[in-house]
Design a protein around this motif. Sequence first.
Motif, PDB file in Angstrom:
ATOM      1  N   THR A 237       2.692   1.602  -3.347  1.00 52.44           N
ATOM      2  CA  THR A 237       1.773   2.035  -4.409  1.00 52.44           C
ATOM      3  C   THR A 237       1.565   3.547  -4.347  1.00 52.44           C
ATOM      4  O   THR A 237       1.603   4.235  -5.369  1.00 52.44           O
ATOM      5  CB  THR A 237       0.418   1.303  -4.276  1.00 52.44           C
ATOM      6  OG1 THR A 237       0.642  -0.095  -4.437  1.00 52.44           O
ATOM      7  CG2 THR A 237      -0.580   1.780  -5.318  1.00 52.44           C
ATOM      8  N   THR A 238       1.364   4.056  -3.146  1.00 53.07           N
ATOM      9  CA  THR A 238       1.203   5.508  -2.987  1.00 53.07           C
ATOM     10  C   THR A 238       2.466   6.229  -3.444  1.00 53.07           C
ATOM     11  O   THR A 238       2.383   7.251  -4.136  1.00 53.07           O
ATOM     12  CB  THR A 238       0.895   5.845  -1.519  1.00 53.07           C
ATOM     13  OG1 THR A 238      -0.322   5.207  -1.142  1.00 53.07           O
ATOM     14  CG2 THR A 238       0.770   7.343  -1.315  1.00 53.07           C
TER      15      THR A 238
ATOM     16  N   SER B  69       0.830  -1.206   0.000  1.00 52.41           N
ATOM     17  CA  SER B  69       0.000   0.000   0.000  1.00 52.41           C
ATOM     18  C   SER B  69       0.869   1.263   0.000  1.00 52.41           C
ATOM     19  O   SER B  69       0.639   2.192  -0.779  1.00 52.41           O
ATOM     20  CB  SER B  69      -0.929  -0.023   1.217  1.00 52.41           C
ATOM     21  OG  SER B  69      -1.703   1.147   1.251  1.00 52.41           O
TER      22      SER B  69
ATOM     23  N   GLU C 276       2.684   8.981  -6.439  1.00 57.06           N
ATOM     24  CA  GLU C 276       3.042  10.353  -6.085  1.00 57.06           C
ATOM     25  C   GLU C 276       4.409  10.778  -6.617  1.00 57.06           C
ATOM     26  O   GLU C 276       4.766  11.949  -6.519  1.00 57.06           O
ATOM     27  CB  GLU C 276       3.026  10.511  -4.555  1.00 57.06           C
ATOM     28  CG  GLU C 276       1.662  10.300  -3.935  1.00 57.06           C
ATOM     29  CD  GLU C 276       0.665  11.392  -4.296  1.00 57.06           C
ATOM     30  OE1 GLU C 276       1.079  12.545  -4.513  1.00 57.06           O
ATOM     31  OE2 GLU C 276      -0.530  11.074  -4.372  1.00 57.06           O
TER      32      GLU C 276
END
Length: 89
Positions: A25-26, A22, A30
């Motif tokens: 992935t962020t 998670s 970004e």
Amino acid sequence: MANLSDKEIMSSILNEKKLAASALTTLVLESSCPTLRNDVQSILTKTFNGQKQVFDMMSQKGWYPVENANQQEITMAQQKVKNIQSQIL
């Protein structure tokens, strides 16, 4: 650690893999630096593979039971994904 069962240890590892995926992935989403993005994507792929290995091991031992979906549920899920894709693209 001595009081934890193998199942609890594996469950903890699986949760850590999910949390890492998670966060990574962020970071990919970004990142504006192509080099960093590629590096993190590579790490993310390794994290996905590691998560799958832990999941498979837990599933084989019966520590992570899953229920197979019937064809109607699969079709409904596929339709939802198509709807989301059409809204995004």
